[in-house]
Design an enzyme around this catalytic site. Structure first.
Site, mmCIF file in Angstrom:
data_model
loop_
_atom_site.group_PDB
_atom_site.id
_atom_site.type_symbol
_atom_site.label_atom_id
_atom_site.label_comp_id
_atom_site.label_asym_id
_atom_site.label_seq_id
_atom_site.Cartn_x
_atom_site.Cartn_y
_atom_site.Cartn_z
ATOM 1 N N HIS A 309 0.834 -1.142 0.132
ATOM 2 C CA HIS A 309 0.006 0.091 -0.092
ATOM 3 C C HIS A 309 0.814 1.340 -0.034
ATOM 4 O O HIS A 309 1.996 1.446 0.870
ATOM 5 C CB HIS A 309 -0.768 -0.050 1.233
ATOM 6 C CG HIS A 309 -1.879 0.814 1.301
ATOM 7 N ND1 HIS A 309 -2.124 2.237 1.283
ATOM 8 C CD2 HIS A 309 -3.307 0.660 0.546
ATOM 9 C CE1 HIS A 309 -3.095 2.884 1.226
ATOM 10 N NE2 HIS A 309 -4.054 1.936 0.622
ATOM 11 N N ASP A 366 -8.003 -5.361 0.146
ATOM 12 C CA ASP A 366 -8.462 -6.066 -0.853
ATOM 13 C C ASP A 366 -7.927 -7.639 -0.726
ATOM 14 O O ASP A 366 -8.518 -8.484 -1.356
ATOM 15 C CB ASP A 366 -7.961 -5.997 -2.173
ATOM 16 C CG ASP A 366 -8.395 -4.282 -2.575
ATOM 17 O OD1 ASP A 366 -9.659 -4.381 -2.498
ATOM 18 O OD2 ASP A 366 -7.783 -3.632 -3.077
HETATM 19 N N1 CMC Z 1 4.179 -7.584 -4.838
HETATM 20 C C1 CMC Z 1 5.140 -7.598 -5.046
HETATM 21 N N2 CMC Z 1 6.184 -6.694 -5.046
HETATM 22 C C2 CMC Z 1 5.553 -5.480 -4.644
HETATM 23 C C3 CMC Z 1 4.004 -5.403 -4.307
HETATM 24 C C4 CMC Z 1 3.455 -6.430 -4.611
HETATM 25 N N3 CMC Z 1 1.854 -6.616 -4.440
HETATM 26 N N4 CMC Z 1 3.897 -3.975 -4.116
HETATM 27 C C5 CMC Z 1 4.997 -3.256 -4.033
HETATM 28 N N5 CMC Z 1 6.197 -4.170 -4.412
HETATM 29 C C6 CMC Z 1 7.504 -3.737 -4.457
HETATM 30 C C7 CMC Z 1 7.724 -2.969 -5.945
HETATM 31 O O1 CMC Z 1 8.028 -3.541 -6.624
HETATM 32 C C8 CMC Z 1 8.895 -1.971 -5.162
HETATM 33 O O2 CMC Z 1 10.074 -2.927 -5.480
HETATM 34 P P1 CMC Z 1 11.374 -2.105 -5.581
HETATM 35 O O3 CMC Z 1 11.639 -1.241 -4.447
HETATM 36 O O4 CMC Z 1 12.480 -3.355 -5.766
HETATM 37 O O5 CMC Z 1 11.252 -1.517 -6.809
HETATM 38 C C9 CMC Z 1 8.482 -1.882 -3.879
HETATM 39 O O6 CMC Z 1 7.835 -2.689 -3.356
HETATM 40 C C10 CMC Z 1 7.570 -0.213 -3.648
HETATM 41 O O7 CMC Z 1 6.375 -0.472 -4.306
HETATM 42 P P2 CMC Z 1 5.904 0.593 -5.235
HETATM 43 O O8 CMC Z 1 5.047 -0.029 -6.433
HETATM 44 O O9 CMC Z 1 6.794 1.621 -5.627
HETATM 45 O O10 CMC Z 1 4.797 1.081 -3.994
HETATM 46 P P3 CMC Z 1 3.625 2.128 -4.335
HETATM 47 O O11 CMC Z 1 3.322 3.084 -3.189
HETATM 48 O O12 CMC Z 1 3.758 2.850 -5.655
HETATM 49 O O13 CMC Z 1 2.293 1.105 -4.891
HETATM 50 C C11 CMC Z 1 0.313 -0.499 -4.693
HETATM 51 C C12 CMC Z 1 1.456 0.691 -4.051
HETATM 52 C C13 CMC Z 1 -0.711 -0.609 -3.940
HETATM 53 C C14 CMC Z 1 -0.124 0.079 -6.119
HETATM 54 C C15 CMC Z 1 1.382 -1.618 -4.773
HETATM 55 O O14 CMC Z 1 1.887 -2.058 -3.564
HETATM 56 C C16 CMC Z 1 0.575 -2.826 -5.635
HETATM 57 O O15 CMC Z 1 0.651 -2.730 -6.947
HETATM 58 N N6 CMC Z 1 0.160 -3.730 -4.836
HETATM 59 C C17 CMC Z 1 -0.861 -4.991 -5.535
HETATM 60 C C18 CMC Z 1 -2.011 -4.344 -6.116
HETATM 61 C C19 CMC Z 1 -2.891 -3.914 -4.785
HETATM 62 O O16 CMC Z 1 -3.170 -4.888 -3.990
HETATM 63 N N7 CMC Z 1 -3.729 -2.848 -4.765
HETATM 64 C C20 CMC Z 1 -4.779 -2.442 -3.681
HETATM 65 C C21 CMC Z 1 -4.319 -1.327 -2.695
HETATM 66 S S1 CMC Z 1 -5.312 -1.536 -1.427
HETATM 67 C C22 CMC Z 1 -6.655 -0.626 -2.040
HETATM 68 C C23 CMC Z 1 -6.911 0.649 -2.314
HETATM 69 O O17 CMC Z 1 -6.595 1.346 -1.168
HETATM 70 O O18 CMC Z 1 -6.666 1.120 -3.508
#
Ligand code: CMC
Length: 459
Positions: A309, A366
């Site tokens: 998140h 989720d």
């Molecule tokens: N699985 C594997 N790796 C992950 C995941 C995941 N679900 N989420 C983040 N990472 C890794 C990402 O690859 C990155 O790694 P590195 O530092 O090596 O590049 C690191 O963790 C930081 O991630 P980020 O993508 O920069 O984080 P963000 O804040 O931009 O994204 C997120 C947040 C929710 C979009 C992301 O965690 C994600 O895509 N999760 C899966 C989708 C999901 O479950 N979404 C629902 C969110 S809760 C409902 C809502 O409020 O919308």
């Protein structure tokens, strides 16, 4: 004069900017005059460090796993309140008195039906293959057309009708959602009933058959109500920011929440709950116990949906509540779901793996909402729609906050252009004879016909 100032030094010159503090001690540097004073703008990909507004609706401390609606912890509301009472709290800022609650519920109930001419949308207006989020977004905008006095795009007038519009949207989002499901499955449309509560009425409209009245178990109604309540607001997430952005142009509430539904649909936001179940099913069908999948997620080949998140760097407090609720619902429906076993295994593996620990990746809302929705018989493509029904109070409250702002500025971020400067490009290409000065391409000419001949004659 602000209590605290932040200094930024650029090329040896120092500029001061006021610091704003929130009621929970959050600090922000007010850079609204940054460009005016320095010629520079702030660049913040994904707005991860940008406060887009001051808001009184929701507070999140992602490090500590705290979520409060109007100052009240989510755990307290989950334990003691209902979705509709919480919706009132989010929209109006206070818990309703008994009388206010009764008036509000009545208003929501009175608005449950759709105008009969809207039912034509469900009779050939969309193909059966349409995703219910597309139907929901379209029809939330369309429903406003039946109430022209509420969708004038004139602030004062739209605000005058706010109470009616809010109750109407809370009610109709539920009816449209249920009817979208019935239409897609070729089932007769079921009308709402006056003696049922919010979530029970929704389940009735979803699952009642002409030959079988559906009466959900109380625990199932409660679990769905809890899911709605836990999704009711989440400060400046993608869909709420979208609602606020659309609202900032002066657009009415219906248009703004319709845009919110579109933003929610994406798999990185509300669409994740649908993807969680698809992921668990794929793991199950491939015979993997989750180990291979985790390795692929670590290698960046896939994502562990329902994990991570932007704000929470610990367990999402909503996921904690839903984890317990999921176990209860599975007992009620007497379902031994292998997908829940996989989910629990994935969680255990991820929480002991340094990749996930180092990045603070915990289950989010989720992860467990999908399990509950599956157990109560909700089709997977309706999962994100459940999120949208739950998020409606938040979108409504944020629209109002924007509409009531004194200065009412349009939200319009800047950018850094990194494309090529090509001032002489067109002239150069013409000189070289590589492009035609006419709109017509050689391909068109080969078809002949009136337009081409006219263009050729002109030339
Ligand atoms: N699985 C594997 N790796 C992950 C995941 C995941 N679900 N989420 C983040 N990472 C890794 C990402 O690859 C990155 O790694 P590195 O530092 O090596 O590049 C690191 O963790 C930081 O991630 P980020 O993508 O920069 O984080 P963000 O804040 O931009 O994204 C997120 C947040 C929710 C979009 C992301 O965690 C994600 O895509 N999760 C899966 C989708 C999901 O479950 N979404 C629902 C969110 S809760 C409902 C809502 O409020 O919308």
């Amino acid at each position: 004069m602000a209590d605290e100032m932040a200094n930024i030094t650029l090329n040896g010159k120092t500029f001061s900017f006021p610091v704003h503090s929130g009621t929970e001690g959050e600090k922000a540097i007010d850079i609204s005059k940054l460009r005016q004073q320095t010629g520079y703008i702030a660049l913040d990909d994904g707005f991860a460090n940008t406060g887009s507004c001051e808001s009184k609706i929701t507070y999140i401390d992602g490090e500590k796993g705290i979520l409060c609606y109007r100052g009240i912890p989510i755990e307290v509301l989950a334990e003691n309140s209902t979705f509709i009472e919480t919706a009132y709290l989010i929209i109006y800022g206070e818990l309703p008195s008994r009388k206010e609650m009764s008036n509000f519920s009545q208003k929501v109930l009175r608005n449950a039906s759709l105008h009969e001419s809207m039912l034509h949308f469900f009779d050939g207006g969309f193909p059966f293959t349409a995703h219910p989020m597309a139907i929901l977004s379209s029809l939330l905008n369309s429903v406003g057309c039946y109430y022209p006095q509420m969708v004038t795009n004139q602030r004062e007038q739209d605000l005058e009708h706010f109470d009616d519009a809010a109750a109407l949207l809370l009610s109709k989002v539920r009816t449209i959602a249920a009817m979208a499901y019935r239409m897609k499955n070729g089932l007769p449309l079921i009308y709402p009933k006056r003696d049922l509560g919010y979530s029970q009425n929704f389940l009735h409209m979803m699952f009642t058959e002409p030959y079988h009245e559906y009466y959900p178990h109380d625990d199932i109604t409660k679990a769905l109500d809890l899911i709605f309540l836990l999704h009711a607001d989440h400060e400046q997430n993608c869909s709420t920011s979208t609602v606020r952005m659309v609202a900032s142009s002066g657009a009415n509430l219906f248009a703004s929440v319709s845009a919110g539904v579109c933003a929610l649909w994406g798999p990185l936001h509300g669409g994740a709950n649908q993807r969680v179940i698809q992921m668990l099913q794929e793991i199950h069908d491939s015979g993997d116990d989750g180990t291979k999948f985790i390795e692929e997620a670590k290698a960046g080949k896939t994502k562990l949906m329902g994990f991570g998140h932007r704000l929470y760097k610990t367990y999402d407090p909503r996921a904690k509540i839903l984890r317990a609720a999921a176990e209860k619902v599975l007992q009620v429906v007497k379902l031994k779901d292998p997908l829940l076993d996989i989910a629990q295994r994935l969680e255990e593996k991820a929480r002991s793996d340094s990749y996930f620990i180092d990045r603070n990746l915990y289950p989010n809302v989720d992860f467990y909402s999908g399990i509950i929705l599956k157990a109560i018989g909700m089709p997977t493509d309706m999962f994100t729609v459940m999120f949208a029904i739950g998020r409606m109070p938040g979108w409504i409250a944020h629209w109002r906050e924007v509409a009531e702002r004194e200065k009412g500025k349009i939200i319009r971020p800047r950018q850094i252009y990194v494309g090529s400067p090509r001032r002489d490009y067109v002239k150069m290409r013409h000189r070289e004879g590589e492009i035609s000065s006419d709109y017509e391409s050689d391909d068109h000419k080969s078809y002949g016909g009136g337009a081409s001949e006219n263009a050729a004659a002109k030339a």
